[in-house]
Design an enzyme around this catalytic site. Structure first.
Site, PDB file in Angstrom:
ATOM      1  N   ASP A  57       2.673  -4.707  -0.302  1.00  0.00           N
ATOM      2  CA  ASP A  57       3.050  -5.425  -1.909  1.00  0.00           C
ATOM      3  C   ASP A  57       4.611  -5.047  -1.747  1.00  0.00           C
ATOM      4  O   ASP A  57       5.125  -6.421  -2.358  1.00  0.00           O
ATOM      5  CB  ASP A  57       2.437  -4.219  -2.613  1.00  0.00           C
ATOM      6  CG  ASP A  57       3.240  -4.600  -3.956  1.00  0.00           C
ATOM      7  OD1 ASP A  57       2.291  -6.007  -3.949  1.00  0.00           O
ATOM      8  OD2 ASP A  57       3.246  -4.194  -5.055  1.00  0.00           O
ATOM      9  N   GLU A 129      -2.714  -7.400   1.882  1.00  0.00           N
ATOM     10  CA  GLU A 129      -1.600  -5.999   1.686  1.00  0.00           C
ATOM     11  C   GLU A 129      -1.406  -4.961   2.833  1.00  0.00           C
ATOM     12  O   GLU A 129      -0.137  -4.966   2.812  1.00  0.00           O
ATOM     13  CB  GLU A 129      -1.392  -5.825  -0.023  1.00  0.00           C
ATOM     14  CG  GLU A 129      -0.862  -6.660  -1.387  1.00  0.00           C
ATOM     15  CD  GLU A 129      -0.798  -5.975  -1.927  1.00  0.00           C
ATOM     16  OE1 GLU A 129      -0.919  -6.979  -3.063  1.00  0.00           O
ATOM     17  OE2 GLU A 129      -1.283  -4.910  -2.252  1.00  0.00           O
TER      18      GLU A 129
END
Length: 244
Positions: A57, A129
């Site tokens: 992320d 992610e």
């Protein structure tokens, strides 16, 4: 003996070469990719994708911000932030994971499999992610950024947005920025009662409105939302807003 053990580990490992090709990165340590595909429901101990998701992320945000900063030298902080939020939202990550076709490769517990986990947008977004985090650990920032630049090209419309109408996409974009739900206001009505023409503004707090014209309020609202998204670099569709 050592060579035999290494050979057995390779034989026992799932074949992820096709997935690596779609991602655009060949892993030196493929165990990182395996971990990125492992849901907590199928993990032994801490070996799920959660830690990699946390890392990925941050890598994704940095790489996209880096690309926007270089591509838009005249943009201010607010514009850059809006574009960043539009590109790295959960729907975008899920769409990228779908494009990579990660579903068949996911390691899921029985409950998640029966519950449709291989197509679950939340799981797909997390795995996207996690894969980016795995690439970062495997080969560094530049390798991760190369993959991100290809998959999250600045200003490109992602598949998840194509499947939605402009009003829905605008609402999701506003929510991604932490803004109130967009509103629509009729600023002009012209023409006869049997063939009216509406001029409508799509309004998002802190953003210049989009103005759409159509033969019904619905069409004018869709056009206003589409034009606002296009101006903000979230939507690249040049077609009309839709039909009744």
């Amino acid at each position: 003996m050592g060579a035999t053990r290494r050979g057995k580990r390779r034989a026992d490992r799932p074949d992820l070469s096709t997935l690596e090709e779609k991602i655009g990165h060949r892993f030196a340590d493929q165990e990182l990719l395996v971990r990125a595909l492992t849901h907590v429901s199928a993990a032994t101990g801490p070996e799920s994708y959660q830690r990699l998701e946390f890392l990925g992320d941050r890598v994704l945000g940095l790489a996209v911000a880096d690309g926007l900063f270089a591509a838009l030298p005249g943009a201010d902080e607010g514009d850059l932030s809006r574009r960043l939020s539009g590109l790295v939202r959960r729907e975008s990550c899920a769409a990228v994971a779908t494009a990579w076709d990660v579903g068949p490769h996911l390691k899921l517990g029985a409950g998640e499999v029966y519950g449709g986990g291989r197509r679950n947008p939340a799981i797909l977004a997390d795995v996207c992610e996690a894969i980016l985090g795995a690439i970062f650990l495997d080969a560094g920032y530049e390798a991760a950024k190369t993959v991100i630049d290809r998959a999250f090209a600045a200003g490109n419309e992602v598949e998840g947005t194509r499947t939605r109408d402009p009003k829905s996409a605008l609402q999701e974009w506003a929510q991604g920025l932490g803004l109130p739900t967009p509103t629509y206001a009729v600023v002009e009505r012209a023409g006869p009662d049997h063939a009216p023409i509406f001029r409508i503004e799509a309004r998002v707090l802190g953003v210049a409105p989009g103005v759409g014209v159509g033969g019904s309020k619905r069409l004018a609202e869709q056009e206003a939302a589409r034009l606002l998204l296009m101006r903000e670099g979230v939507w690249r569709d040049e077609g009309a807003a839709g039909t009744e």
